[in-house]
Design an enzyme around this catalytic site. Sequence first.
Site, short mmCIF file in Angstrom:
data_model
loop_
_atom_site.label_atom_id
_atom_site.label_comp_id
_atom_site.label_asym_id
_atom_site.label_seq_id
_atom_site.Cartn_x
_atom_site.Cartn_y
_atom_site.Cartn_z
N ASN A 171 0.81 -1.22 0.00
CA ASN A 171 0.00 0.00 0.00
C ASN A 171 0.85 1.27 0.00
O ASN A 171 0.31 2.38 0.08
CB ASN A 171 -0.95 0.02 1.20
N GLU A 175 5.37 1.57 5.71
CA GLU A 175 5.33 0.73 6.91
C GLU A 175 4.92 -0.69 6.52
O GLU A 175 4.27 -0.89 5.48
CB GLU A 175 4.35 1.31 7.93
N GLU A 180 2.72 -8.23 5.42
CA GLU A 180 3.79 -7.74 4.55
C GLU A 180 5.16 -8.15 5.09
O GLU A 180 6.05 -8.54 4.34
CB GLU A 180 3.71 -6.21 4.42
N ASP A 205 9.02 -4.39 16.20
CA ASP A 205 8.03 -3.36 16.54
C ASP A 205 8.33 -2.80 17.93
O ASP A 205 7.68 -3.16 18.92
CB ASP A 205 6.63 -3.95 16.46
N ASN A 207 7.85 0.15 19.37
CA ASN A 207 6.85 0.97 20.07
C ASN A 207 5.50 0.27 20.20
O ASN A 207 4.55 0.84 20.74
CB ASN A 207 6.66 2.31 19.35
N ASP A 209 3.12 -0.53 18.10
CA ASP A 209 1.94 0.01 17.40
C ASP A 209 1.40 -0.94 16.34
O ASP A 209 0.49 -0.58 15.59
CB ASP A 209 2.28 1.37 16.78
N GLU A 216 12.74 0.87 12.25
CA GLU A 216 12.65 -0.36 13.03
C GLU A 216 13.16 -1.56 12.22
O GLU A 216 13.83 -2.45 12.76
CB GLU A 216 11.20 -0.59 13.46
N ASP A 425 48.16 0.19 -29.52
CA ASP A 425 46.94 0.75 -28.92
C ASP A 425 45.80 -0.12 -29.43
O ASP A 425 45.49 -0.12 -30.63
CB ASP A 425 46.73 2.19 -29.39
N HIS A 481 54.39 -1.69 -32.23
CA HIS A 481 55.72 -1.62 -31.64
C HIS A 481 56.17 -3.00 -31.18
O HIS A 481 55.36 -3.91 -31.02
CB HIS A 481 55.71 -0.64 -30.46
N SER A 569 42.58 -3.68 -37.93
CA SER A 569 43.61 -4.70 -38.11
C SER A 569 43.93 -5.34 -36.77
O SER A 569 43.44 -4.92 -35.74
CB SER A 569 44.85 -4.07 -38.74
#
Length: 624
Positions: A171, A175, A180, A205, A207, A209, A216, A425, A481, A569
């Site tokens: 949702n 939280e 979930e 959890d 607190n 709630d 948390e 290179d 080289h 090359s």
Amino acid sequence: MGHSPSRHNACGGGGGDGESPPSPLPSRFERFRRRLRLRHRDRAGRPGGDAHASESGTGRAIAVDEFAGIARIRIVKEKKVVVETNGPHIARISVFETNRFSKNTLVGYCEVDLFELLTKDLDEHSEVLSLLDPSSSATIVGSISISCYIEDPVETEQSFARRVLAIVDYNEDGELSLSEFSDLMKAFGNKLAVAKIEELFRQADKNGDGIVDMDELAALLANQQEKEPLISNCPVCGEILGKHDKINDMIHMTLCFDEGTGNQIMTGGFLTDKQASYGWMFKLSEWAHFSSYDVGLHSGSTASHILVFDRRTKRLVEEVIDGKIVLSMRALYQSKVGLTLIDTGVKDLLKNLSEKQGKKMSSPESAKDIPKFLELFKDQINLDEVKDPLESFKTFNEFFVRQLKPGARPIACYEQDTIATCAADSRLMTFSSVDESTRLWIKGRKFSIEGLLGKDVHSDALCNGSLVIFRLAPQDYHRFHVPVSGTLEKFVEIPGCLYTVNPIAVNSKYCNVFTENKRVVSIISTSEFGKVAFVAIGATMVGSIEFLKEEGDYVHKGDEFGYFAFGGSTVICVFEKDAIEFDADLLANSARSLETLVSVGMRLGVSTRNRDLQPQELEKCSLE
């Protein structure tokens, strides 16, 4: 100083004997804003208004009374980067220009050493860096201001918890309910944690709630991971975690969450300039499993770009190929139909085309193509390194085989002949054996060292030896080289075709690029490595291969050996069995079918026969 905005009288309109005071004249700034509003309204109501306004606006100079000032735009962008103690620490910041004609054109860049930056106190001020012109690092096109700091581990954990919470926060209220929270524990793949979900929920959890918020959840993950790890598997990719410490697990999962979303908050691998400009993310770090992103072998044969790893900057570089060319190369080199075409005359067609193109590029008229070529590769050709001024080149080929200023390519451990260096290179692949090369890179069914060197240069020691492939692209410095010091024994020219040396062809099982292309084989006799075969291979559009040394000459590593005329090359060096130990980073990239971008003179490997240097001395002479 400036123009203050005019203040209009706010009195209501009522009758009165006196005249209302005249309104002050509008400021230049207000007149400018009024014109902008009128133009915007006109464009909104007129079809094609944008094109008309753009055309008329760019067709004349701005009048003095229309100039309101220069807008100074400040863009703030935060990027988190995982910094490893022994890992990449050079950050490249690129600025792109986007318009209706060209999308994401690189116009400036700068590079910063994060280790160096993090040692400075940047809390109260920012570091100002110069933006360099992609075609000339000596030209400054602007500046950019950056700040950098080390993130507190607690902040890292909270940020991670916020990302984890979002997985099951259906949702989107920030939280987690018990259901979930339960889904999250299941996603972590820990059977023990699932059995005591309610206990863990109550533990998180604090607190009481009935919900678990981000702070948390962060506290639970931090504390519980130390006691009894909750997370057994990455919820995104399923990889088993816990191999390292919790911070590595967090980084791994953060990278997984970010991949492909275009909303990356943390980078642990490498981005090319193009990928960064589009907001792409590819996992190429120790926290990610390499199988999740195929590089080199697979992408080289199926994608419209090739990824190579820049050894100097420790970045991925994207080598883009025109889409039409990709389609034609796939059709020709990666199908049975293409094989049939090759066998029925395409070989001769490619050879004739290359010869004609070589003659064209040596004509005075070809000089006009030099500016177009520089524009196409402006971020990949450094004109400051070129020995002669640009106007001195009378043909395109003169520019193509350009020489560099002395010192532009320093040679690693110049006095130590036990150290081999890179010959060109190029994009490099190293293999300890032929079997490794055919398993990881060369897919031609008939590839062998015997076929590569030809019947006139046959040696059992070389046939069972190791090899290194230097692939040159058109934008590269095209002189090659000497990689080792020794005496030149012989030159053997082997006629052949002129297939492309692009990975699309090299990775094809239907053609044998290296053993069928035109090439010249030279043998260097050395005290440190034994005999080394140096094979210069022509490719599509390569007009000629020229050598600057002769049989019997003594050459020192780093000496200029020859050059390729126009086109791409390849150089292949074959060492006797167990004669050289290639550098670990080159072998590691090759094992992932990832080419490494190198420069002439960079360290290639060390002789296993005469080790005059101690390991710590080898590190001092490393040139990357």
